[in-house]
Design a protein around this motif. Structure first.
Motif, mmCIF file in Angstrom:
data_model
loop_
_atom_site.group_PDB
_atom_site.id
_atom_site.type_symbol
_atom_site.label_atom_id
_atom_site.label_comp_id
_atom_site.label_asym_id
_atom_site.label_seq_id
_atom_site.Cartn_x
_atom_site.Cartn_y
_atom_site.Cartn_z
ATOM 1 N N TYR A 90 0.850 -1.189 0.000
ATOM 2 C CA TYR A 90 0.000 0.000 0.000
ATOM 3 C C TYR A 90 0.885 1.238 0.000
ATOM 4 N N SER A 91 0.528 2.226 -0.784
ATOM 5 C CA SER A 91 1.313 3.459 -0.807
ATOM 6 C C SER A 91 0.399 4.642 -1.090
ATOM 7 N N GLU A 92 0.893 5.832 -0.785
ATOM 8 C CA GLU A 92 0.170 7.067 -1.064
ATOM 9 C C GLU A 92 1.153 8.079 -1.653
ATOM 10 N N SER A 93 0.638 8.952 -2.500
ATOM 11 C CA SER A 93 1.467 9.982 -3.118
ATOM 12 C C SER A 93 0.576 11.139 -3.508
ATOM 13 N N GLU A 105 4.103 2.327 3.137
ATOM 14 C CA GLU A 105 3.024 1.665 3.872
ATOM 15 C C GLU A 105 3.051 1.966 5.361
ATOM 16 N N ASN A 106 4.168 2.529 5.876
ATOM 17 C CA ASN A 106 4.245 2.908 7.282
ATOM 18 C C ASN A 106 3.840 4.357 7.518
ATOM 19 N N LYS A 233 -0.609 10.493 8.294
ATOM 20 C CA LYS A 233 0.240 10.572 9.476
ATOM 21 C C LYS A 233 0.988 9.253 9.634
ATOM 22 N N PRO A 234 2.224 9.294 10.101
ATOM 23 C CA PRO A 234 2.958 8.037 10.324
ATOM 24 C C PRO A 234 2.209 7.133 11.287
ATOM 25 N N HIS A 235 2.118 5.852 10.949
ATOM 26 C CA HIS A 235 1.474 4.911 11.863
ATOM 27 C C HIS A 235 2.451 3.811 12.262
ATOM 28 N N ALA A 236 3.737 4.156 12.253
ATOM 29 C CA ALA A 236 4.774 3.274 12.784
ATOM 30 C C ALA A 236 5.812 4.152 13.468
ATOM 31 N N SER A 237 6.574 3.578 14.349
ATOM 32 C CA SER A 237 7.636 4.315 15.028
ATOM 33 C C SER A 237 8.876 3.449 15.076
#
Length: 250
Positions: A90-93, A105-106, A233-237
């Motif tokens: 999954y990706s967004e741009s 994806e993160n 928003k980032p959903h990983a850290s």
């Protein structure tokens, strides 16, 4: 291969060189295309658009979906969300009005600075019906399938060339080639789709050399908010407290 939205189109169009008298034939053909599709980028016909693209592959008589994306467009701004089924990726741009951005994806977002932005822009000009706003020259005549076409070339400011194979009978594009003399990407246009009475967009196409079919469903003048266009928003850290990088909490 799905392109980002138009991005810097308005700025590029504003500095495009004025067509010469020798380009009258090309202008007439572009006008014929504009009449066929019924609109052009920036004319106010569509304030927003949501374009859903489905990618399928047919093998051994079976057709399966292998990818899907949704592109939200508001003027020159856009936000594209895509998913590849096979790789579960999954990706967004998108384009913010000042920069192209890409998110993995993160949800980690970075500016997009590679040369591929030039091809991205050329494809946006094709799919978002901005070709008729740029000057063109006639290269030659060629038959695509059973259709006689005139091949027009547009040199995109600060970009690459875009060759348009225009059906002489109705003004539709049958083929488009980005960067024909460099690293070409060839689009075979299979059909146009009417999205409102008398207004058309490319509805199905494939990329030459690929065994994939791509269909597009465009819904015009949908509600798109500022939040819809923002990067995720980032959903990983990341935890750097140990000797190894370790992702926590997706």
């Amino acid at each position: 291969m799905r392109r980002l939205a138009c991005g810097a189109l308005i700025a590029l169009i504003s500095i495009a060189p004025t067509a010469s008298v020798g380009e009258d034939a090309a202008r007439a053909l572009l006008a014929k295309h504009r009449s066929y599709v019924g609109w052009e980028f920036g004319d106010g016909t569509f304030k927003t658009m949501a374009v859903e693209e489905t990618v399928t592959r047919t093998a051994k008589g079976k057709t399966e979906e292998i990818g899907r994306s949704v592109d939200l467009q508001r003027g020159i701004l856009n936000h594209l969300r895509g998913n590849t089924v096979e790789a579960d990726f999954y990706s967004e741009s998108g384009f913010s009005g000042t920069i192209y951005w890409l998110s993995d994806e993160n949800g980690f977002t970075i500016p997009r600075l590679d040369e591929g932005r030039k091809t991205t822009l050329a494809l946006a000009i094709l799919f978002d019906e901005a070709t008729t706003t740029l000057p063109a020259t006639v290269l030659r005549h060629e038959t695509v399938g059973s259709s006689p076409t005139t091949v027009l070339r547009e040199a995109i400011p600060n970009g690459v060339t875009l060759d348009l194979y225009l059906d002489e009978t109705n003004g539709a594009y049958k083929r488009a080639v980005v960067d024909a003399e460099g690293d070409p990407t060839q689009i075979e246009v299979e059909q146009y789709a009417e999205i409102t009475p008398g207004k058309r967009v490319i509805g199905a196409y494939h990329v030459a050399g690929e065994l994939l079919e791509r269909t597009r469903k465009a819904t015009p003048n949908v509600r798109i908010t500022d939040d819809d266009l923002h990067p995720p928003k980032p959903h990983a850290s990341w935890d750097f407290g140990r000797s190894e990088e370790r992702r926590v909490g997706k």
